[in-house]
Design a protein around this motif. Structure first.
Motif, PDB file in Angstrom:
ATOM      1  N   ALA A 105     -19.307 -24.427   1.124  1.00  0.00           N
ATOM      2  CA  ALA A 105     -19.882 -23.177   0.986  1.00  0.00           C
ATOM      3  C   ALA A 105     -21.127 -22.939   1.715  1.00  0.00           C
ATOM      4  O   ALA A 105     -21.563 -21.608   1.761  1.00  0.00           O
ATOM      5  CB  ALA A 105     -19.846 -22.385  -0.363  1.00  0.00           C
ATOM      6  N   LEU A 106     -21.941 -23.889   2.232  1.00  0.00           N
ATOM      7  CA  LEU A 106     -23.158 -23.795   2.630  1.00  0.00           C
ATOM      8  C   LEU A 106     -23.517 -23.690   4.176  1.00  0.00           C
ATOM      9  O   LEU A 106     -23.218 -24.693   4.739  1.00  0.00           O
ATOM     10  CB  LEU A 106     -24.207 -24.901   2.145  1.00  0.00           C
ATOM     11  CG  LEU A 106     -24.329 -24.838   0.555  1.00  0.00           C
ATOM     12  CD1 LEU A 106     -25.217 -26.103   0.297  1.00  0.00           C
ATOM     13  CD2 LEU A 106     -24.959 -23.801   0.073  1.00  0.00           C
ATOM     14  N   ASP A 107     -23.618 -22.569   4.807  1.00  0.00           N
ATOM     15  CA  ASP A 107     -24.185 -22.287   6.015  1.00  0.00           C
ATOM     16  C   ASP A 107     -25.672 -22.603   6.128  1.00  0.00           C
ATOM     17  O   ASP A 107     -26.411 -23.154   6.961  1.00  0.00           O
ATOM     18  CB  ASP A 107     -23.692 -20.967   6.727  1.00  0.00           C
ATOM     19  CG  ASP A 107     -22.343 -20.860   7.115  1.00  0.00           C
ATOM     20  OD1 ASP A 107     -21.589 -21.824   6.721  1.00  0.00           O
ATOM     21  OD2 ASP A 107     -22.001 -19.630   6.820  1.00  0.00           O
ATOM     22  N   MET A 108     -26.347 -21.989   5.160  1.00  0.00           N
ATOM     23  CA  MET A 108     -27.785 -21.953   5.158  1.00  0.00           C
ATOM     24  C   MET A 108     -28.222 -22.117   3.726  1.00  0.00           C
ATOM     25  O   MET A 108     -27.358 -21.668   2.788  1.00  0.00           O
ATOM     26  CB  MET A 108     -28.492 -20.824   5.616  1.00  0.00           C
ATOM     27  CG  MET A 108     -28.131 -20.413   7.148  1.00  0.00           C
ATOM     28  SD  MET A 108     -28.865 -19.068   7.574  1.00  0.00           S
ATOM     29  CE  MET A 108     -30.371 -19.319   8.435  1.00  0.00           C
ATOM     30  N   VAL A 109     -29.326 -22.658   3.452  1.00  0.00           N
ATOM     31  CA  VAL A 109     -29.994 -22.898   2.038  1.00  0.00           C
ATOM     32  C   VAL A 109     -31.316 -22.693   1.922  1.00  0.00           C
ATOM     33  O   VAL A 109     -31.832 -22.736   2.915  1.00  0.00           O
ATOM     34  CB  VAL A 109     -29.397 -24.371   1.643  1.00  0.00           C
ATOM     35  CG1 VAL A 109     -30.155 -25.466   2.640  1.00  0.00           C
ATOM     36  CG2 VAL A 109     -29.483 -24.637   0.348  1.00  0.00           C
ATOM     37  N   ARG A 110     -31.613 -22.266   1.000  1.00  0.00           N
ATOM     38  CA  ARG A 110     -33.152 -22.090   0.467  1.00  0.00           C
ATOM     39  C   ARG A 110     -33.460 -22.928  -0.774  1.00  0.00           C
ATOM     40  O   ARG A 110     -32.738 -22.836  -1.550  1.00  0.00           O
ATOM     41  CB  ARG A 110     -33.519 -20.535   0.153  1.00  0.00           C
ATOM     42  CG  ARG A 110     -34.732 -20.205  -0.184  1.00  0.00           C
ATOM     43  CD  ARG A 110     -35.975 -20.294   0.727  1.00  0.00           C
ATOM     44  NE  ARG A 110     -36.049 -19.606   2.024  1.00  0.00           N
ATOM     45  CZ  ARG A 110     -36.624 -18.562   2.240  1.00  0.00           C
ATOM     46  NH1 ARG A 110     -36.904 -17.732   1.350  1.00  0.00           N
ATOM     47  NH2 ARG A 110     -36.473 -18.135   3.447  1.00  0.00           N
ATOM     48  N   LEU A 111     -34.394 -23.727  -0.781  1.00  0.00           N
ATOM     49  CA  LEU A 111     -34.939 -24.581  -1.623  1.00  0.00           C
ATOM     50  C   LEU A 111     -35.765 -23.855  -2.639  1.00  0.00           C
ATOM     51  O   LEU A 111     -36.723 -22.862  -2.332  1.00  0.00           O
ATOM     52  CB  LEU A 111     -35.724 -25.709  -1.342  1.00  0.00           C
ATOM     53  CG  LEU A 111     -34.844 -26.575  -0.224  1.00  0.00           C
ATOM     54  CD1 LEU A 111     -35.577 -27.788   0.070  1.00  0.00           C
ATOM     55  CD2 LEU A 111     -33.623 -27.046  -0.829  1.00  0.00           C
ATOM     56  N   CYS A 112     -35.871 -24.255  -3.974  1.00  0.00           N
ATOM     57  CA  CYS A 112     -36.691 -23.488  -4.804  1.00  0.00           C
ATOM     58  C   CYS A 112     -36.851 -24.671  -5.785  1.00  0.00           C
ATOM     59  O   CYS A 112     -36.497 -25.761  -5.746  1.00  0.00           O
ATOM     60  CB  CYS A 112     -36.198 -22.337  -5.457  1.00  0.00           C
ATOM     61  SG  CYS A 112     -34.244 -22.344  -6.150  1.00  0.00           S
ATOM     62  N   SER A 113     -37.408 -24.421  -7.207  1.00  0.00           N
ATOM     63  CA  SER A 113     -37.758 -25.494  -8.001  1.00  0.00           C
ATOM     64  C   SER A 113     -37.060 -25.726  -9.330  1.00  0.00           C
ATOM     65  O   SER A 113     -37.098 -26.440 -10.075  1.00  0.00           O
ATOM     66  CB  SER A 113     -39.150 -25.084  -8.268  1.00  0.00           C
ATOM     67  OG  SER A 113     -40.269 -25.303  -7.031  1.00  0.00           O
ATOM     68  N   SER A 114     -36.132 -24.692  -9.761  1.00  0.00           N
ATOM     69  CA  SER A 114     -35.359 -24.611 -10.912  1.00  0.00           C
ATOM     70  C   SER A 114     -34.082 -24.004 -10.764  1.00  0.00           C
ATOM     71  O   SER A 114     -33.783 -22.941  -9.924  1.00  0.00           O
ATOM     72  CB  SER A 114     -36.211 -24.172 -11.932  1.00  0.00           C
ATOM     73  OG  SER A 114     -36.278 -22.988 -11.965  1.00  0.00           O
ATOM     74  N   GLY A 115     -33.061 -24.578 -11.664  1.00  0.00           N
ATOM     75  CA  GLY A 115     -31.645 -23.745 -11.466  1.00  0.00           C
ATOM     76  C   GLY A 115     -31.883 -22.113 -11.852  1.00  0.00           C
ATOM     77  O   GLY A 115     -31.140 -21.300 -11.408  1.00  0.00           O
ATOM     78  N   THR A 116     -32.860 -21.909 -12.724  1.00  0.00           N
ATOM     79  CA  THR A 116     -33.089 -20.478 -13.120  1.00  0.00           C
ATOM     80  C   THR A 116     -33.552 -19.870 -11.906  1.00  0.00           C
ATOM     81  O   THR A 116     -33.304 -18.481 -11.618  1.00  0.00           O
ATOM     82  CB  THR A 116     -34.282 -20.311 -14.142  1.00  0.00           C
ATOM     83  OG1 THR A 116     -33.670 -21.173 -15.333  1.00  0.00           O
ATOM     84  CG2 THR A 116     -34.755 -19.015 -14.551  1.00  0.00           C
ATOM     85  N   GLU A 117     -34.392 -20.303 -11.153  1.00  0.00           N
ATOM     86  CA  GLU A 117     -35.144 -19.615  -9.881  1.00  0.00           C
ATOM     87  C   GLU A 117     -33.694 -19.384  -8.939  1.00  0.00           C
ATOM     88  O   GLU A 117     -33.585 -18.412  -8.325  1.00  0.00           O
ATOM     89  CB  GLU A 117     -35.887 -20.383  -9.236  1.00  0.00           C
ATOM     90  CG  GLU A 117     -37.468 -20.321  -9.775  1.00  0.00           C
ATOM     91  CD  GLU A 117     -38.269 -21.119  -8.821  1.00  0.00           C
ATOM     92  OE1 GLU A 117     -38.353 -20.769  -7.494  1.00  0.00           O
ATOM     93  OE2 GLU A 117     -38.694 -22.151  -9.374  1.00  0.00           O
ATOM     94  N   ALA A 118     -33.019 -20.383  -8.893  1.00  0.00           N
ATOM     95  CA  ALA A 118     -31.762 -20.438  -7.898  1.00  0.00           C
ATOM     96  C   ALA A 118     -30.926 -19.174  -8.236  1.00  0.00           C
ATOM     97  O   ALA A 118     -30.665 -18.440  -7.201  1.00  0.00           O
ATOM     98  CB  ALA A 118     -31.181 -21.686  -7.801  1.00  0.00           C
ATOM     99  N   THR A 119     -30.405 -19.129  -9.550  1.00  0.00           N
ATOM    100  CA  THR A 119     -29.529 -18.005  -9.643  1.00  0.00           C
ATOM    101  C   THR A 119     -30.313 -16.614  -9.719  1.00  0.00           C
ATOM    102  O   THR A 119     -29.451 -15.667  -9.356  1.00  0.00           O
ATOM    103  CB  THR A 119     -29.122 -18.249 -10.974  1.00  0.00           C
ATOM    104  OG1 THR A 119     -30.129 -18.305 -12.054  1.00  0.00           O
ATOM    105  CG2 THR A 119     -28.133 -19.515 -11.224  1.00  0.00           C
ATOM    106  N   MET A 120     -31.608 -16.594 -10.305  1.00  0.00           N
ATOM    107  CA  MET A 120     -32.149 -15.392 -10.088  1.00  0.00           C
ATOM    108  C   MET A 120     -32.244 -14.904  -8.677  1.00  0.00           C
ATOM    109  O   MET A 120     -32.037 -13.502  -8.426  1.00  0.00           O
ATOM    110  CB  MET A 120     -33.469 -15.673 -10.745  1.00  0.00           C
ATOM    111  CG  MET A 120     -34.601 -14.167 -10.870  1.00  0.00           C
ATOM    112  SD  MET A 120     -36.045 -14.660 -11.629  1.00  0.00           S
ATOM    113  CE  MET A 120     -36.878 -15.394 -10.219  1.00  0.00           C
ATOM    114  N   HIS A 121     -32.555 -15.724  -7.809  1.00  0.00           N
ATOM    115  CA  HIS A 121     -32.871 -15.208  -6.233  1.00  0.00           C
ATOM    116  C   HIS A 121     -31.453 -14.805  -5.685  1.00  0.00           C
ATOM    117  O   HIS A 121     -31.223 -14.131  -4.998  1.00  0.00           O
ATOM    118  CB  HIS A 121     -33.644 -16.276  -5.556  1.00  0.00           C
ATOM    119  CG  HIS A 121     -34.928 -16.354  -5.905  1.00  0.00           C
ATOM    120  ND1 HIS A 121     -35.813 -15.302  -6.148  1.00  0.00           N
ATOM    121  CD2 HIS A 121     -35.516 -17.668  -6.228  1.00  0.00           C
ATOM    122  CE1 HIS A 121     -36.820 -16.201  -6.455  1.00  0.00           C
ATOM    123  NE2 HIS A 121     -36.916 -17.152  -6.639  1.00  0.00           N
ATOM    124  N   ALA A 122     -30.706 -15.765  -6.040  1.00  0.00           N
ATOM    125  CA  ALA A 122     -28.884 -15.591  -5.553  1.00  0.00           C
ATOM    126  C   ALA A 122     -28.631 -14.017  -6.013  1.00  0.00           C
ATOM    127  O   ALA A 122     -28.126 -13.282  -5.229  1.00  0.00           O
ATOM    128  CB  ALA A 122     -28.013 -16.607  -5.932  1.00  0.00           C
TER     129      ALA A 122
END
Ligand code: PLP
Length: 420
Positions: A105-122
Motif C-alpha cells: 500500500a505504500l507509494d510514499m512514506v513519512r518517517l516519525c518516531s513512534s506508532g502514536t505519532e504515525a497514527t496521529m499524523h495519518a
C-alpha cells in the motif's frame, strides 16, 4: 526478584507508577515486574540474574531476537559518524524506497518516531485530504496514546479499566465513532449517517489479545469505505513486517489508502512511519498543506537499525518464523484446550484466552476470566516465561526460538496450568 523489587520501589517515587509506559507495570496481574538488564536472542536476564524466556519481544519489535550482531554493528558504525543532524540523509532515502517496495500500500512514506505519532499524523492527513472530521475506530483496537484514539481503546487503556482517559475534551472524543471488530453493519450505518474521513483499524488486532479477522471482513470493509469516499487506514504498527514482509496487507491481500508502521521497522530503536497512496501523501507539508514534523524523524541511528533489520527479513526468515510458530501452536494448543481455555494465533502473534471459545471481538474478550489470567501469569513467570501482563495483549514470537526453547516453553505452560 529482590533487586527488581528494590528498583521498583525507587522507581515509584520518581516515575508515576514506576514505569514509563503503563502496560509494563503488573497492575492487572499478580506480583511486580522484573527489571531487565540485558537480553540475547529470545532470553532476557533480569537484575537478579534470572534467565527468562521473552514472549513479548519489546511488545513486537524484536522479531529477530535481541542483540543481533548485524543490527548492533549498523548502530555502532552509524553512531561513530554522528547521531542526529536535522538535515536530509542518504539512509532515509534508501529506507523509504525499501519500505515502499516491501509494502503493497505504500507509494510514499513519512518517517516519525513512534506508532502514536504515525497514527496521529495519518488521521490528520485523512481529515485534511477528505475535508471531513469524523473517524471510525474499532472497539478494542489501540492506535497509540493521542486524544482521538483513546476512545474504547484496547491494550493498557483497557487493562486499567478506563473506557478512555480523563483529559480528552468531549468535543474531540465525539468525533471518534466506534464499531465492533468483525462487524460491517455498524460501520455501514455510521458511514451513511456521518461524513467520515477515515476508518482506522488493526487488521489483526493484538491489543485486545490476538483476534482473527473473519473471511472477507477486511476486503469488504475496504469496498464499503470506497463507496463512501472514506479512507481506510490500516494500523500495521504491530503486524507490519511481522505477518509478512508486506504486513497484514500482503497477508490478506488488501491495499488500503494509508498504513502506519512502527515497532519492527525501527529494529528496536524509536522509529515509525505512515504512508500510502501518492495522491493522499502529497497533501503532506511541505508538498501540501497538512502539517506534520519531528526533530528526530528519520534519525540516522534508528534508520540504520531499521535497514539492518529489513535486510534480515527474507522469505527464508518468514518460513523459519512461521514454522517455529506452528510448532509452538501444536505443543501449546492441546494444553490450553484441555483446561477449557482457547487460543487465537495468526502467524507469530497469539493469545491464550481464559474463555472456552476464542473471542472474535472486544465484547467477547471482556467475558474472559481476568482473575484466572492473573494467577496464570504469576505461575508462568515462576516458570521463567515472560507473558504480556494483561489478557488484552498478544505474545510476539521471534525467529531466535530454538526447538529446546519450545520444549522449555511448553513444559512451563503445562506446569503453570496444572497448578491453577
Ligand atoms: N498502533 C498499534 C497497533 C500499537 O500496537 C501501538 C503500540 O503498541 C501503537 C499504535 C502505538 O505505538 P507507540 O507505542 O510506538 O507509540
Amino acid at each position: 526478584m529482590n533487586k527488581s523489587k528494590i528498583l521498583f520501589e525507587r522507581a515509584k517515587k520518581r516515575i508515576p507508577g514506576g514505569v514509563n509506559s503503563p502496560v509494563r507495570a503488573f497492575k492487572a496481574v499478580k506480583g511486580d515486574p522484573p527489571f531487565i538488564k540485558e537480553a540475547r536472542g529470545c532470553w532476557m536476564i533480569d537484575e537478579d540474574g534470572n534467565k527468562i524466556l521473552d514472549l513479548i519481544g519489546s511488545w513486537g519489535p524484536m522479531i529477530i531476537g535481541h542483540a543481533h550482531p548485524s543490527i548492533i554493528q549498523a548502530i555502532q558504525e552509524t553512531a561513530q559518524k554522528g547521531t542526529s543532524f536535522g538535515t536530509p540523509t542518504r539512509g532515509e532515502v534508501f529506507f523509504a524506497e525499501e519500505l515502499c517496495s516491501a509494502h503493497p500500500a505504500l507509494d510514499m512514506v513519512r518517517l516519525c518516531s513512534s506508532g502514536t505519532e504515525a497514527t496521529m499524523h495519518a488521521i490528520r492527513l485523512a481529515r485534511g485530504f477528505t475535508q471531513r472530521d469524523h473517524i471510525v475506530k474499532i472497539d478494542g483496537c489501540y492506535h497509540g496514546a493521542h486524544d482521538s484514539m483513546l476512545v474504547k481503546a484496547g491494550s493498557g487503556v483497557a487493562t486499567f479499566a478506563a473506557p478512555g482517559s480523563p483529559g480528552i475534551p468531549a468535543d474531540v472524543a465525539k468525533l471518534t465513532l466506534t464499531a465492533p471488530f468483525n462487524n460491517l453493519e455498524v460501520i455501514q450505518e455510521q458511514l451513511s449517517k456521518y461524513d467520515v474521513a477515515a476508518v482506522i483499524l488493526e487488521a489483526v488486532p493484538g491489543n485486545m489479545g490476538c483476534i482473527i479477522p473473519k473471511e472477507n471482513y477486511l476486503s469488504d470493509l475496504l469496498s464499503l469505505c470506497r463507496s463512501h469516499g472514506t479512507l481506510l487506514i490500516v494500523d500495521e504498527v504491530m503486524t507490519g513486517f511481522r505477518l509478512a514482509r508486506g504486513g497484514a496487507c500482503e497477508y490478506y491481500n488488501i491495499k488500503p489508502d494509508l498504513v502506519c508502521l512502527g515497532k519492527i521497522v525501527g529494529g528496536g530503536l524509536p522509529l515509525a512511519a505512515f504512508g500510502g497512496r501518492e495522491e493522499v501523501m502529497s497533501c503532506l507539508s511541505p508538498k501540501g498543506a497538512v502539517y506534520q514534523a519531528g526533530t528526530l524523524s528519520g534519525n540516522p541511528l534508528a534508520v540504520a537499525a531499521g535497514r539492518a533489520t529489513l535486510e534480515l527479513l527474507t522469505p527464508e526468515f518468514y518460513d523459519r518464523l512461521n514454522a517455529t510458530s506452528e510448532k509452538i501452536d501444536k505443543k501449546i494448543r492441546p494444553l490450553v484446550e484441555a483446561k477449557d481455555l482457547s487460543m487465537n494465533r495468526v502467524g507469530s502473534m497469539f493469545t491464550i484466552f481464559f474463555r472456552a471459545d476464542a473471542p472474535t471481538c472486544f465484547q467477547e474478550v471482556l467475558e474472559c476470566d481476568f482473575e484466572a489470567f492473573g494467577r496464570f501469569h504469576a505461575l508462568a513467570l515462576e516458570e521463567r516465561l515472560y507473558f504480556p501482563p494483561s489478557q488484552y495483549e498478544a505474545v510476539f514470537l521471534s525467529a531466535s526460538i530454538e526447538d529446546s526453547d519450545i520444549e522449555f516453553f511448553a513444559a512451563g505452560i503445562e506446569s503453570a496450568l496444572s497448578q491453577m
